[in-house]
Design an enzyme around this catalytic site. Structure first.
Site, mmCIF file in Angstrom:
data_model
loop_
_atom_site.group_PDB
_atom_site.id
_atom_site.type_symbol
_atom_site.label_atom_id
_atom_site.label_comp_id
_atom_site.label_asym_id
_atom_site.label_seq_id
_atom_site.Cartn_x
_atom_site.Cartn_y
_atom_site.Cartn_z
ATOM 1 N N LYS A 105 0.863 -1.182 0.000
ATOM 2 C CA LYS A 105 0.000 0.000 0.000
ATOM 3 C C LYS A 105 0.891 1.220 0.000
ATOM 4 O O LYS A 105 2.044 1.150 0.430
ATOM 5 C CB LYS A 105 -0.853 0.011 1.277
HETATM 6 N N1 GLU Z 1 -7.326 -0.053 -2.918
HETATM 7 C C1 GLU Z 1 -8.104 -1.221 -3.118
HETATM 8 C C2 GLU Z 1 -8.067 -2.085 -1.878
HETATM 9 O O1 GLU Z 1 -7.870 -1.622 -0.781
HETATM 10 C C3 GLU Z 1 -7.745 -1.942 -4.400
HETATM 11 C C4 GLU Z 1 -6.326 -2.412 -4.514
HETATM 12 C C5 GLU Z 1 -5.947 -2.944 -5.893
HETATM 13 O O2 GLU Z 1 -6.788 -2.967 -6.776
HETATM 14 O O3 GLU Z 1 -4.788 -3.300 -6.034
HETATM 15 O O4 GLU Z 1 -8.314 -3.262 -1.929
#
Ligand code: GLU
Length: 419
Positions: A105
């Site tokens: 993240k």
């Molecule tokens: N931000 C989204 C999540 O928390 C999607 C992450 C992604 O598609 O890689 O799952």
């Protein structure tokens, strides 16, 4: 307990699950910490000609199951502990829905509303450039998260491709997912998280013999996730009674049309002032007499203080980490069921995976195909968690962690630790 930072909260839950399943203590040491933490400070020229320095984060929690995967958020609350927690959640999430991905993240601590579009573009491009080879199409693949969107993904794509040799550009477009459809994105990605939430709610309803046509619900957060979940759930005949975002809370006992509200929010920046509903307090909102509550905003909203207000039968966690540890205890003691975040909101990363596959194979799938594949993954994951909850006689959250940890433990044991 409420003083715990977000990563401590992830750790506490992780340790609980590790204990219940009897996770190998050596492997527990590895998964308890992120593999890499990248912090970059980079300058950007603002519209007034002055330079501002920004701090960007990317935490890569684990990649034993595949490339690091996870979103980038732009929010004033972003800090290293939050990003660490969100990265670990991505590892569990990808494992639960059986994706060949690890977890990561990232983000920048900014309020994007304070910047012009041009400035946001420059911030995004400099951030991407500063990350350099720390991201890559088969190494670490960012995606949208809070306050980031397909446009921002397109800037990341363009900047990244500009740094690789021309011959490699067209085979590198899977460096980021959640792109605009015309720029290599997938149909169904935009609604994917909301759609996935509804698939898990449908499965829950099926198992409980609960008629969604008669269901009422309320939603916290009316951005991409909350508004799509509301729109899709209403297509099943359920009724939206209340909605909340950073501008306020609104309620209508006869129901709110989420399509209409969505248009209003787009034009006015929030739910406040929506004429076809009444404004209510935060406490009244949380105490809405409805069957289902979908928190789809930020972390730590359901706490020791707020959980006692909730009267819903089910909390379907669209956000990451909306319930803290004490909040969990209150919900469990009241017999309120939880579809935990790492399962409930995994639809976004699932369709990110489909986008990534389409890019790698130069394919373009139709929407039915995407939805069908997403449904299968969400239902299978729901059933896996349910089964483990029964087997270990534990709650749904702990069970979801166990599903992920069993898989990671197995792979670590097979591969061993280098050297
Ligand atoms: N931000 C989204 C999540 O928390 C999607 C992450 C992604 O598609 O890689 O799952």
């Amino acid at each position: 307990m409420s003083k715990l930072n977000l990563f401590d909260m992830v750790t506490a839950r992780y340790e609980k699950a590790a204990k219940v399943m009897n996770l190998d203590v050596e492997i527990q040491k590895i998964l308890g910490r992120p593999m890499n933490e990248i912090i970059v400070n980079f300058p950007v020229v603002m519209d007034d000609g002055k330079i501002q320095i920004f701090t960007g984060y990317r935490v890569q929690h684990n990649n034993v199951l595949g490339p690091f995967k996870g979103g980038l958020r732009y929010h004033p609350q972003v800090n290293i502990d939050e990003v660490r927690a969100l990265a670990a959640w991505m590892t569990w999430k990808c494992a639960i829905v059986d994706l060949p991905y690890g977890g990561a993240k990232g983000g920048i601590q900014i309020d994007p509303k304070q910047y012009s579009l041009k400035e946001l573009e420059h911030i995004t491009r400099r951030f991407t450039y500063a990350l350099g080879d720390s991201i890559g199409p088969d190494y670490d693949i960012p995606a949208p998260d809070v306050n980031t969107n397909p446009q921002i993904m397109a800037w990341i794509l363009d900047t990244y491709l500009s740094t690789v040799p021309p011959q490699e550009r067209l085979r590198s477009i899977h460096v980021v997912t959640g792109k605009p459809v015309e720029a290599g994105g997938s149909l169904g990605r935009n609604k994917a998280t909301g759609q996935g939430i509804v698939f898990t709610i449908e499965r829950w309803a099926q198992k409980k013999n609960f008629d969604l046509k008669k269901a009422t619900f309320f939603v916290q957060g009316f951005g991409n996730v909350g508004s799509w979940a509301a729109r899709i759930l209403c297509q099943h005949g359920s009724k939206l009674l209340a909605a909340q975002d950073h501008t306020g809370s609104i309620y209508n006992k006869d129901g709110i049309d989420p399509e209409d509200l969505q248009k209003y929010v787009e034009a006015n920046g929030g739910v406040k002032g929506y004429k076809k509903a009444t404004e209510v307090s935060h406490e009244q909102f949380l105490g809405t007499e409805a069957d289902i509550f979908i928190p789809a905003a930020l972390e730590s909203q359901i706490t020791k203080k707020t959980a006692p207000l909730i009267k819903a039968k089910l909390v379907a966690e669209g956000a990451n980490g909306p319930t803290d540890i004490e909040g969990d205890e209150v919900l469990f003691s009241k017999g309120i069921e939880i579809i935990p975040d790492v399962l409930c909101n995994a639809g976004g990363v699932c369709v990110s995976y489909f986008e990534w596959l389409q890019n790698k194979r130069s394919e373009f799938w139709d929407l039915d195909d995407v939805d069908h594949k997403l449904k299968r993954r969400m239902v299978d994951a729901y059933d896996r968690v349910d089964e483990i909850a029964k087997k270990f006689n534990t709650d749904s959250r702990t069970a979801s962690y166990i599903v992920a940890l069993q898989k990671l433990e197995f792979v670590y044991k097979k591969r061993g630790i280098f050297p």
